[in-house]
Motif scaffolding. Structure first.
Motif, mmCIF file in Angstrom:
data_model
loop_
_atom_site.group_PDB
_atom_site.id
_atom_site.type_symbol
_atom_site.label_atom_id
_atom_site.label_comp_id
_atom_site.label_asym_id
_atom_site.label_seq_id
_atom_site.Cartn_x
_atom_site.Cartn_y
_atom_site.Cartn_z
ATOM 1 N N ASP A 88 13.320 3.831 1.931
ATOM 2 C CA ASP A 88 12.604 4.550 3.313
ATOM 3 C C ASP A 88 11.999 5.755 3.021
ATOM 4 O OD1 ASP A 88 11.820 4.635 5.973
ATOM 5 O OD2 ASP A 88 13.545 5.412 6.464
ATOM 6 N N LEU A 89 10.499 5.575 2.981
ATOM 7 C CA LEU A 89 9.291 6.592 2.582
ATOM 8 C C LEU A 89 8.639 6.849 3.825
ATOM 9 C CD1 LEU A 89 8.280 8.740 0.643
ATOM 10 C CD2 LEU A 89 6.932 6.912 -0.038
ATOM 11 N N GLU A 90 8.307 8.167 3.905
ATOM 12 C CA GLU A 90 7.358 8.923 4.908
ATOM 13 C C GLU A 90 6.648 9.865 4.335
ATOM 14 O OE1 GLU A 90 9.031 9.279 9.428
ATOM 15 O OE2 GLU A 90 10.590 9.270 8.142
ATOM 16 N N VAL A 91 5.372 9.803 4.709
ATOM 17 C CA VAL A 91 4.582 11.068 4.224
ATOM 18 C C VAL A 91 4.140 12.094 5.344
ATOM 19 C CG1 VAL A 91 2.276 11.602 2.873
ATOM 20 C CG2 VAL A 91 3.796 9.703 2.177
ATOM 21 N N LEU A 92 4.395 13.331 5.118
ATOM 22 C CA LEU A 92 3.763 14.176 6.164
ATOM 23 C C LEU A 92 3.024 15.224 5.606
ATOM 24 C CD1 LEU A 92 7.214 13.677 6.416
ATOM 25 C CD2 LEU A 92 6.601 14.732 8.761
ATOM 26 N N ILE A 93 1.756 15.734 6.234
ATOM 27 C CA ILE A 93 0.983 16.768 5.838
ATOM 28 C C ILE A 93 0.784 17.992 6.957
ATOM 29 C CG2 ILE A 93 -0.408 15.143 4.463
ATOM 30 C CD1 ILE A 93 -2.388 15.270 6.710
ATOM 31 N N THR A 94 0.431 18.964 6.416
ATOM 32 C CA THR A 94 0.290 20.104 7.416
ATOM 33 C C THR A 94 -1.049 20.147 7.879
ATOM 34 O OG1 THR A 94 -0.147 21.809 5.560
ATOM 35 C CG2 THR A 94 2.050 21.393 6.335
ATOM 36 N N LYS A 95 -1.051 20.639 9.096
ATOM 37 C CA LYS A 95 -2.519 20.854 9.809
ATOM 38 C C LYS A 95 -2.226 21.799 10.769
ATOM 39 C CE LYS A 95 -5.700 17.244 9.049
ATOM 40 N NZ LYS A 95 -6.846 17.244 8.960
ATOM 41 N N GLY A 96 -2.849 23.031 10.323
ATOM 42 C CA GLY A 96 -2.450 24.357 11.088
ATOM 43 C C GLY A 96 -1.028 24.133 11.124
ATOM 44 N N ASP A 97 -0.337 24.559 12.381
ATOM 45 C CA ASP A 97 1.160 24.725 12.512
ATOM 46 C C ASP A 97 1.843 23.467 12.611
ATOM 47 O OD1 ASP A 97 0.364 24.413 14.869
ATOM 48 O OD2 ASP A 97 1.141 26.377 15.774
ATOM 49 N N LYS A 98 1.222 22.167 12.331
ATOM 50 C CA LYS A 98 1.688 21.099 12.745
ATOM 51 C C LYS A 98 2.030 20.266 11.835
ATOM 52 C CE LYS A 98 0.120 20.347 17.427
ATOM 53 N NZ LYS A 98 -0.573 19.283 18.393
ATOM 54 N N TYR A 99 3.105 19.455 11.756
ATOM 55 C CA TYR A 99 3.324 18.553 10.493
ATOM 56 C C TYR A 99 2.880 17.112 11.277
ATOM 57 C CZ TYR A 99 6.125 22.186 8.539
ATOM 58 O OH TYR A 99 6.791 23.265 8.060
ATOM 59 N N LEU A 100 1.978 16.437 10.339
ATOM 60 C CA LEU A 100 1.428 15.164 10.665
ATOM 61 C C LEU A 100 2.159 13.863 10.119
ATOM 62 C CD1 LEU A 100 -2.448 15.577 11.533
ATOM 63 C CD2 LEU A 100 -0.318 16.262 12.974
ATOM 64 N N ASN A 101 2.630 12.973 10.655
ATOM 65 C CA ASN A 101 3.501 11.998 9.967
ATOM 66 C C ASN A 101 2.366 11.098 9.734
ATOM 67 O OD1 ASN A 101 4.979 9.962 9.147
ATOM 68 N ND2 ASN A 101 6.990 10.932 9.988
ATOM 69 N N ILE A 102 2.015 10.618 8.391
ATOM 70 C CA ILE A 102 0.650 9.770 8.457
ATOM 71 C C ILE A 102 0.926 8.500 7.678
ATOM 72 C CG2 ILE A 102 -0.801 11.824 8.383
ATOM 73 C CD1 ILE A 102 -1.040 11.396 5.671
ATOM 74 N N TYR A 103 2.427 8.296 7.367
ATOM 75 C CA TYR A 103 2.769 6.987 6.446
ATOM 76 C C TYR A 103 4.229 6.609 6.562
ATOM 77 C CZ TYR A 103 3.421 4.100 2.456
ATOM 78 O OH TYR A 103 3.589 2.938 1.338
ATOM 79 N N LYS A 104 4.536 5.498 6.905
ATOM 80 C CA LYS A 104 5.905 4.721 6.923
ATOM 81 C C LYS A 104 6.000 3.544 6.254
ATOM 82 C CE LYS A 104 7.342 7.315 11.162
ATOM 83 N NZ LYS A 104 7.547 7.137 12.451
ATOM 84 N N ASN A 105 6.881 3.458 5.305
ATOM 85 C CA ASN A 105 6.837 2.282 4.519
ATOM 86 C C ASN A 105 8.222 2.127 3.954
ATOM 87 O OD1 ASN A 105 6.197 -0.619 3.880
ATOM 88 N ND2 ASN A 105 4.175 0.257 2.607
ATOM 89 N N ILE A 106 8.597 1.064 3.459
ATOM 90 C CA ILE A 106 9.717 0.889 2.408
ATOM 91 C C ILE A 106 9.391 0.522 1.173
ATOM 92 C CG2 ILE A 106 11.719 -0.543 1.932
ATOM 93 C CD1 ILE A 106 12.240 0.878 4.682
ATOM 94 N N ILE A 107 9.665 1.251 0.304
ATOM 95 C CA ILE A 107 9.205 1.208 -1.345
ATOM 96 C C ILE A 107 10.168 0.561 -1.935
ATOM 97 C CG2 ILE A 107 8.382 2.462 -3.250
ATOM 98 C CD1 ILE A 107 6.679 2.594 -0.717
ATOM 99 N N GLU A 108 9.912 -0.956 -2.395
ATOM 100 C CA GLU A 108 10.737 -1.526 -2.868
ATOM 101 C C GLU A 108 10.586 -1.611 -4.519
ATOM 102 O OE1 GLU A 108 13.106 -3.609 -1.769
ATOM 103 O OE2 GLU A 108 12.322 -3.956 -0.058
ATOM 104 N N GLU A 109 11.567 -1.081 -5.482
ATOM 105 C CA GLU A 109 11.467 -0.789 -6.545
ATOM 106 C C GLU A 109 12.952 -1.095 -7.280
ATOM 107 O OE1 GLU A 109 9.250 0.289 -10.323
ATOM 108 O OE2 GLU A 109 8.566 0.181 -7.966
ATOM 109 N N ASP A 110 12.781 -1.402 -8.554
ATOM 110 C CA ASP A 110 14.107 -1.545 -9.396
ATOM 111 C C ASP A 110 14.427 -0.109 -9.896
ATOM 112 O OD1 ASP A 110 14.289 -4.258 -8.614
ATOM 113 O OD2 ASP A 110 12.958 -5.011 -10.268
ATOM 114 N N ILE A 111 15.164 0.642 -9.406
ATOM 115 C CA ILE A 111 15.738 1.743 -9.844
ATOM 116 C C ILE A 111 17.129 1.764 -10.526
ATOM 117 C CG2 ILE A 111 16.063 4.232 -9.415
ATOM 118 C CD1 ILE A 111 13.279 3.569 -8.924
ATOM 119 N N ILE A 112 17.083 2.167 -11.915
ATOM 120 C CA ILE A 112 18.269 1.807 -12.588
ATOM 121 C C ILE A 112 19.063 3.263 -12.412
ATOM 122 C CG2 ILE A 112 19.419 1.650 -14.860
ATOM 123 C CD1 ILE A 112 16.608 0.476 -15.784
ATOM 124 N N GLN A 113 20.245 3.063 -11.976
ATOM 125 C CA GLN A 113 21.041 4.184 -11.459
ATOM 126 C C GLN A 113 22.141 4.530 -12.718
ATOM 127 O OE1 GLN A 113 22.092 4.911 -7.387
ATOM 128 N NE2 GLN A 113 21.389 2.844 -6.911
#
Length: 470
Positions: A445-470
């Motif tokens: 579960d991934l979200e991307v946030l950026i700063t604009k002045g004193d605010k945090y803008l949430n600009i992306y939400k998605n599920i990243i599917e990837e074969d991660i070897i643990q």
């Protein structure tokens, strides 16, 4: 008349065949350029299919290996250089009074193709984040830029002066942003311009040994590191140095350049065997000194290495990119220095150091403005870490916007970076390294946030599917 034409024709074809026939009897040609020569192509590929590129590959092989290549290249270069005062080597500029310059520095000299303000921020903030992580480990940090030769000594540049767009440079502009980001920085440009004498080679792209000694003194003074100063040290000058640019341009007819040799003995030793100071990884020890240094450097570090190594009990010098900051723990280093040539600053914006991100807390107001403002988002396992990278769509980032990733509920700050896209750089990229054990094998579960002045803008939400070897 016919006999004369026949003799002329025979001689003409004999001369044309010399490079080809000579390959059968002459030793293989070695290149004076800093690159790997091509190998003779095979008729079939590794997959067993016919190699449809064989003819073009064979042509490349002949071009790089034909007999008497260096002799012919040198003769052609001498003809152009001595009579026409022009360079035949793609990477070399023929200057005045016997001076040679590296063509890769021409954009900086002319003030063209400058980095964007965001790209400069990406470099400075990348360094600021690195410095902050090292500060938490009580490790000193210092960044420096080795000036281009024509930035310091441009008086022997040829006609290019009339083509200058601006006197602004990436180095000058970056210096201001480094100050804003509170990055510990040693200004070698100022140190060299304060000197009355020329401290670079005329036929090489780098400083001489006296210039390297000055640079080392500036760096270690900035670090408050006890060291030997070479300011009043006696030395001799010998005309025995072969420059890199000279070798590229005149492989068999180089002109010896002056080099400075100090009489002072050093006390460090190299651990293991090396071919030269340009080896990718070099470790040194010095039993009579204290401290441990990790230095990330480029070719300017060749002459700099002895002075830095002589001041530390242990030192590790790396040319690897991206910088592997795990070296700091491996070497138990108390100091990290990053040295980068001025002409390589655009590259620097593209390769954030490999540094495991730490968890952070967002304390300001958060606002959701989009769910798809990032793209090319991916996760890629790299050893014990997972690299998370992507780009942000145009119009969302301010010059100094920070980028945060919320991955499976935990927030990290990502390195801002440039991404090469053909011949241009996109300054809207980001990159983060997280421990592999924190990434999920069945989607993240991934979200991307950026700063604009004193605010945090949430600009992306998605599920990243990837074969991660643990």
């Amino acid at each position: 008349m016919k006999k004369g034409k026949l003799i002329y024709s025979v001689l003409f074809f004999a001369v044309c065949l010399c490079p080809s026939v000579g390959m059968l009897i002459a030793k293989p040609e070695t290149s004076s350029e800093n690159r790997q020569l091509s190998e003779f192509p095979t008729l079939k590929t590794e997959e067993g299919k016919w190699n449809v590129e064989w003819l073009s590959q064979a042509g490349d092989y002949f071009q790089e290996h034909f007999a008497f290549r260096n002799e012919l290249v040198t003769g052609n270069a001498l003809l152009h250089g001595k009579l026409l005062e022009t360079s035949t080597a793609d990477g070399v500029i023929q200057g005045k009074n016997g001076w040679l310059y590296y063509k890769d520095s021409l954009d900086d000299y002319l003030g063209q193709n400058l980095l964007s303000d965001r790209s400069l921020y990406n470099i400075a903030h990348m360094l600021s984040m690195t410095q902050e992580a090292l500060d938490e480990k009580d490790v000193k940090f210092l960044f420096t830029i080795a000036p281009n030769k024509n930035s310091l000594y441009g008086e022997n540049m040829p006609y290019y002066d009339s083509l200058k767009i601006t006197d602004e440079t990436n180095r000058e502009r970056l210096t201001k942003v480094l100050e804003q980001e509170n990055v510990s920085y040693a200004d070698l440009y100022q140190a060299f311009t304060d000197q009355d004498e020329v401290l670079y080679h005329a036929r090489d792209s780098h400083w001489n040994n006296k210039g390297a000694a000055l640079a080392a003194d500036v760096l270690m003074t900035a670090l408050n590191k006890e060291h030997d100063s070479y300011t009043d040290e006696p030395y001799e000058v010998r005309k025995d140095y072969t420059g890199d640019l000279d070798t590229m341009l005149y492989p068999l007819a180089t002109t010896a350049d002056d080099e400075v040799y100090y009489n002072k003995e050093t006390t460090y030793a190299v651990a293991g065997k090396i071919n030269s100071n340009f080896d990718p990884r070099i470790t040194t020890v010095n039993p009579v000194k204290e401290g441990s240094l990790v230095m990330y450097r480029d070719s300017f570090g060749n002459a700099l290495l002895p002075y830095m190594a002589d001041a530390y009990a242990n030192a590790y010098f790396s040319r690897g990119i991206p910088y592997q900051l795990s070296d700091v723990d491996t070497m138990n280093a108390d100091t990290v220095v990053i040295e980068r040539a001025e002409r390589f600053l655009p590259e620097m914006s593209q390769f954030p150091p490999v540094l495991t991100a730490k968890e952070v807390s967002l304390t300001g107001e958060e606002e959701s403005t989009a769910t798809d403002a990032a793209w090319d988002v991916k996760m890629k396992p790299q050893g014990t870490v997972v690299q998370v990278s992507g780009r942000i769509k145009e119009g969302y980032l301010d010059t100094d916007s920070r980028i945060y990733l919320r991955i499976n509920g935990t927030v990290y700050e990502a390195f801002p970076m440039d991404i090469a896209d053909g011949d241009r750089l996109d300054d809207n990229g980001f990159c983060l390294y997280m421990p592999a054990e924190l990434a999920l094998a069945d989607g993240n579960d991934l979200e991307v946030l950026i700063t604009k002045g004193d605010k945090y803008l949430n600009i992306y939400k998605n599920i990243i599917e990837e074969d991660i070897i643990q």
